[in-house]
Scaffold this active site. Structure first.
Site, PDB file in Angstrom:
ATOM      1  N   SER A   1       5.302   0.873   0.593  1.00 58.64           N
ATOM      2  CA  SER A   1       5.738   1.153  -1.255  1.00 58.64           C
ATOM      3  C   SER A   1       7.251   1.248  -1.279  1.00 58.64           C
ATOM      4  CB  SER A   1       5.419   2.229  -0.818  1.00 58.64           C
ATOM      5  OG  SER A   1       3.836   2.697  -0.554  1.00 58.64           O
TER       6      SER A   1
ATOM      7  N   HIS B   1       1.476   9.886  -1.527  1.00 57.59           N
ATOM      8  CA  HIS B   1       0.918   9.466  -0.601  1.00 57.59           C
ATOM      9  C   HIS B   1       0.644  10.631   0.276  1.00 57.59           C
ATOM     10  CE1 HIS B   1       0.322   5.320  -1.418  1.00 57.59           C
ATOM     11  NE2 HIS B   1       1.604   4.914  -1.924  1.00 57.59           N
TER      12      HIS B   1
END
Lengths: 453, 453, 453, 453
Positions: free
Chosen positions: B303, B379
């Protein structure tokens, strides 16, 4: 767009459903208070991950409850999952001071019963949508007459109306090539003219002059919501028995039919009562059939007249003096269980019963000034018109008992639907063929002292 | 159940959509007040038949409006489609007297903004669901900053949350055999690492070490809602460029991979902002991959760290005295556009940037005491844990500008998700590998006067 | 029957194919004699289980061979896989004595080249059908001109004609929702009017006035065998450029078209040369289109006239004295590369070229007394009729070079197809519009000394 | 590749089939000579367009013939559709002079019975493939024993072997979600253990410990070619009754099974006799099951022993002196219809019958030196091994009458299949468990004078 792509999409939802909750929960000894706790935990959960797990758990517990515990749970829904009065007071106070959209939104939010949020969160679990439909089915049967029935019921309806939005429904033809797992449900759910088993089903479906269509919902999978049976005929059919026996109106090829007769509409899910699909179904089926068979000219029902016989008894036979003595006498022939086999009796009855049925359909209204007869209300409300009343249309025991043997054709003329609907809504005006109107008029002479009217 | 049966079901909805509203409306010279009228007519319509027609007409008119007229319509939504204050007053009065479910239900009903019923009725038209998503997209762009923005927005969200319930979403693998009409949308919607055209798309999808999955909705058809790109790798990948170039982590066969790296999650529908799908998507994809490839051990993201670079600038470079002089000096190397090609500079920077990134992720919080970084918030909120911070993870211009070249691995360990999620929700506690914690700790010595802490 | 059931069936074959032989074989250092051995083993194998394994191995080895070894293998096919002369002698002797079916069957069996049994057995392996098509493609290119070419080729054709029987072909519409993996093959295989990439493809397919259909085979999967491109138009189109540019014949809606113009038919598999699909394809597409769009009245091609220009050069320009001096002079204008932009030149040429083209199509025959032009031969052989010759129909470089800029419409009138076909087969009679016949007649006056004929 | 694309492909073939030849032909009064004429016309037709029409007509006529006329047509096939002797003589003469591939090809071509080309051309009509399978079914029943039976039969087989090539077969799971139109065929075609109707079918299919798979062919549609029923069990099952009753081997979940027992393989199409599918079916089903249920360790049959009882009678009971008197006496207990209910008798019989069955399976061979028992021949020929002989394995009337109540397990061990198959083919060696071998050995002591062997 690519149909096959779309079609593939839907395996997932239902695959998940299929595997799920099959064995879970039932063994445990849960009570309604366990479920209460699970629901509170679910409502207070913050994360989505946790919510799904909690929702599954709550549904598993619900599944394992007996009727008494379910009833207790529904009572708890009423008592413990309403709204916070203080928040409502505060929100209303703010709204009263400043009637802005912001304050309205707050008031709306806090006055939403927490049950609704609970149901929404329960719906996160896999296969939950159908579980909640089943839960409402339990609710309807266990809580009928309970003082808090209506508001809780309204909470279910509020959500189901969104979830079962017409745009999410899927029309599907049902025939002999449909999966057996669905066909067995058709056998089970047929409500109008009972299907006697696989052979009878095949007779009804697997013929070039038959069609059957149902609505399905992606999140519910292979459970039909509603379905309709159609016979393709030459001319508008007036009797149901030849259709059920499949021995009369049979045609060489579907292309030769000029009429599509809807002879059975069955709602399948008790838990969806109040969410109406029939109107959409009929219109979509008409579209489908027009496309497949451009020669079709008439889209018509062959419908029972439930409640007519008992209305007849109550209105005319229990109270003397309304009908002429001759009519009264003729009507009494209905008591003779042999009348259907006796030409003379049937002819006499025909003279009396059909005109009275025409009056019944056109004049008898309920408290909302809509037709008393529920089937008429449904089709007329859809914009259909009352086309014909058929003597000896259904001579089964049920047909005679409920409809005095009559069947009714309601005609769907696509170009008139909107206009009919509007007149019906606005003035309660009933679209009706000249013949039925004539028939109703002719009924007057059966009534004492009505000749001059 | 029979998948193919289900799959077939879904042709209808979308077929109807596809044909529809393609040519309608646009030519006419409509204004917002025509739309107002159409909406009022729709709200006052009684019959379903009429409603569908009216809904279609209203959507056609909306479609034909220019931005000014659309804006005017949204203002009218705020002003003319709120609720009836007198009814609210009455209902509240009754509720205050007797705080029963019945009175609550009435209060809830009358305080629902009429906009919501309007949107529900608009949704009766064919293909309306997607039209309404597009309408909200217009709304978000045209009305941002408008004083009545939030409550109207809430009305959209309230309904969309029901319609796009997780249970109705469909997971679908996307690959080179997916219809071109969908693939072109993948090209268009990819938000994280731009796809440069069909060849680039093919490189991303059509390889044995790649997977892509999206969520679709039955009533929306071939418009993806969200999709995720996955690389199958040996070991947890630390750099994005080899993945995008498809020249490094390539493996002999998917079966040999031990890790699935989620390297791009793209929301496709602006009009669905605020309805979250990503959490469900990741978890369902993890399930799919586990089933297909039982050898997979790590489910992890690769990410970006958007906002880190600007945070770095703002926090440490604009304000002197926070970092040690050496650290401050090293940080200044970021200004040299050549640093990525200079081993010495990259090594020095590594010593400073990664520890600060660890601190940034673990310590910097927003007003809700959640991580400042939005990707981390997403997340960690899903129950993942902060696994590794990768130096030179993304050396594209965008990567350097936004994330100072760093990429982060968040690890999804199915058994820990719930626990992580709970701790995170309850105490804002961040699940984190020992190494990252160590790294954050090591960052302290870069700070002036923090050595003793 | 239930389509979706059937549809599901076919995943298997192709799924198996897809996975298979992807990595196998290529690495090994095989020679043609390894393949010879593998083939002999396969032919002598008794059990089916073993045969499949042996067939896979043989195909893997074939796959790994270079061209020289493949050529050697084909030579071995000719030499070592013929038939046993002694068995033939014996069988013939028996047959000569008693010309019974039994002896005929024996003779037939022993005179079948063993190659055929070999190919049938190779076809047992997964995905083998396509491999064998590719093998014949190699054969055609590597062995052309080889003295034993024809009989071996006949063996392939004999088997392929059974395997690609018309009953096994599947018609499939190809459009923008078709999987990208198939669309890229359409781009690659288009043979008539080159497709320039994805954007050009989309222009050709994704429009309401376009259709594209292909034939597929269950055991071959997503490899098209042949496909045809169709434009829906008002009136029979006379020029290809507007169709390719998609800027001229565009219509409001497909329903408004009265003509379907087939403007490109492309065979995709070189390895299937000689197995004809085009005839079936056109007729089936006509059926499909008639069903979808009942308003279509004309089914027509817009076809090139390949070979016409060179015929023109050879016949009239190299040999003087055939044409009148004026015609001869006009024809010379073709050499001026600017003629297409010059109204005067094009007008003059029109007067000469079209009449000669009409004569070319109607009078010039090959050694079988069929039209010299291959495209004409194909369509007239299918039962179509020569409808119109269009001046400036294709002004692309290729169009001018091959067809002198002309395009031809062949008309498929379903009711005439059989009759046309019969006359064509029996007497070589060409079905032709009065106008084209007139045109051909008018061409006479361009010829020296033919005025009186 | 994209499965859904492929799946869609196949609607066409079968849709065409479904509509076709339903009403045609039957009414006319055709004779075999009409059909002869139609076939000659078809064979002499030159164009493909005409061929399809002629083929359809010929099949329609065939359809309308009675048995006598069909028989006459088959005789005409033998007499009038052989080959041209002069052409054969010429071709052979050329071949004898020069034994080249070219001459071989010519000889092969002219010695092909014209019947084959006729059947190929008939196959051009829509739905013809299945019609031709049915034609052969007629042929087999009407012409059995006819002197020209074998060669004509060989012509059918030659073509069917190509058309029903393994590569074109499609494996499909059959379960309760399969279309009813296919399930009714399963009921009809089950040959091993009769299915008593829909309820029995459901019991067999719709259970988590049951699987059923069939082979289908694209051009034949929803007619299964062959299917196999499988029970998932813990341990290798030894009795069929509990499986049929579905009351014994039931398991909690399919995942808990360690064995897959094939308990019924049924060929569905008499017209395809001699084209073998069973071998492929079993192996492909083993693959499918392994993938779905990785825990499965044993793939095994539970097979009858048809012919054993009559062999027993013929061999040992009609001829005295082979068995010891005790064994002979015990065997006589089989005549007592009550033996299955008598523990003592069953125990005694067990001692004699199982050892003799082991000898029967291992020692009794047919004229090709393969096992006499056809079921054993099938499975051993597939590479399975003889695993166990189960006493009282099938105590149905049929089981006792045909197999003396025994059932046999043949075990498919994937790694041994090839080796077993090879040994079996080469030396007729039977793969066999130690226990069965022991059992056979123990049988020796039942034989008079064999103790010393």
């Amino acid at each position: 767009m690519n149909m096959s792509f779309l079609q593939e999409l839907f395996s997932n939802i239902t695959q998940r459903d299929a595997l799920q909750r099959t064995f879970g929960g039932r063994k445990a000894n849960h009570t309604h208070s366990d479920l209460d706790d699970a629901c509170q935990a679910l409502l207070h959960s913050d994360g989505e991950a946790a919510s799904i797990v909690l929702a599954s758990r709550a549904l598993d517990i619900y599944h394992s409850l007996d009727d008494d515990n379910k009833r207790a749970f529904f009572e708890s829904l009423a008592k413990n999952f309403a709204a916070d009065p203080r928040k409502i007071d505060d929100a209303y106070r703010a709204y009263k001071t400043d009637r802005s959209n912001r304050h309205l939104a707050e008031l709306f939010e806090v006055s939403e019963p927490r049950r609704q949020e609970l149901l929404r969160r329960l719906n996160l679990a896999q296969g939950a949508t159908y579980e909640l439909v089943r839960m409402r089915q339990d609710f309807l049967s266990l809580m009928r007459g309970h003082k808090d029935f209506d508001p809780i019921n309204a909470d279910f309806i509020h959500l189901f109306a969104s979830w079962f939005n017409r745009g999410f429904l899927v029309l599907k033809r049902i025939d002999w090539t449909t999966p057996a797992s669905i066909l067995e449900k058709i056998i089970r759910y047929e409500a109008v003219h009972k299907i006697e088993g696989w052979d009878d089903l095949r007779r009804r479906l697997d013929s070039r002059d038959r069609r059957c269509f149902g609505f399905f919902h992606p999140a519910i999978g292979d459970e039909p919501l509603i379905f309709v049976e159609v016979a393709l005929t030459k001319g508008i059919p007036d009797r149901i028995q030849p259709i059920l026996a499949n021995d009369h109106y049979d045609i060489e090829a579907a292309e030769l039919a000029d009429s599509a007769a809807f002879f059975g509409i069955s709602n399948c899910q008790v838990g969806l009562r109040g969410i109406s699909f029939g109107n959409f179904l009929i219109k979509q089926v008409v579209q489908e059939l027009k496309q497949e068979l451009p020669n079709l000219k008439n889209f018509v029902t062959l419908s029972p007249l439930p409640g007519f016989r008992s209305w007849l008894e109550k209105t005319y036979r229990s109270e003397s003096g309304l009908l002429t003595p001759e009519a009264q006498e003729t009507l009494a022939l209905l008591d003779d269980s042999q009348w259907v086999y006796d030409d003379e009796m049937t002819n006499s009855l025909n003279e009396v019963v059909r005109p009275l049925a025409a009056r019944y359909l056109l004049k008898e209204k309920n408290h909302e000034n809509l037709p008393l007869n529920p089937v008429a209300r449904f089709h007329l409300g859809n914009g259909a018109e009352l086309h014909r009343i058929n003597w000896m249309g259904d001579i089964s025991a049920k047909g005679i008992e409920q409809s005095a043997g009559l069947m009714v054709n309601y005609l769907y003329v696509l170009e008139h639907i909107e206009r009919n609907n509007e007149k019906y809504i606005t003035n309660g005006e009933i679209a009706c063929s000249a013949k039925v109107r004539e028939l109703a008029k002719s009924g007057r002479k059966l009534l004492q002292g009505e000749h001059e009217k």
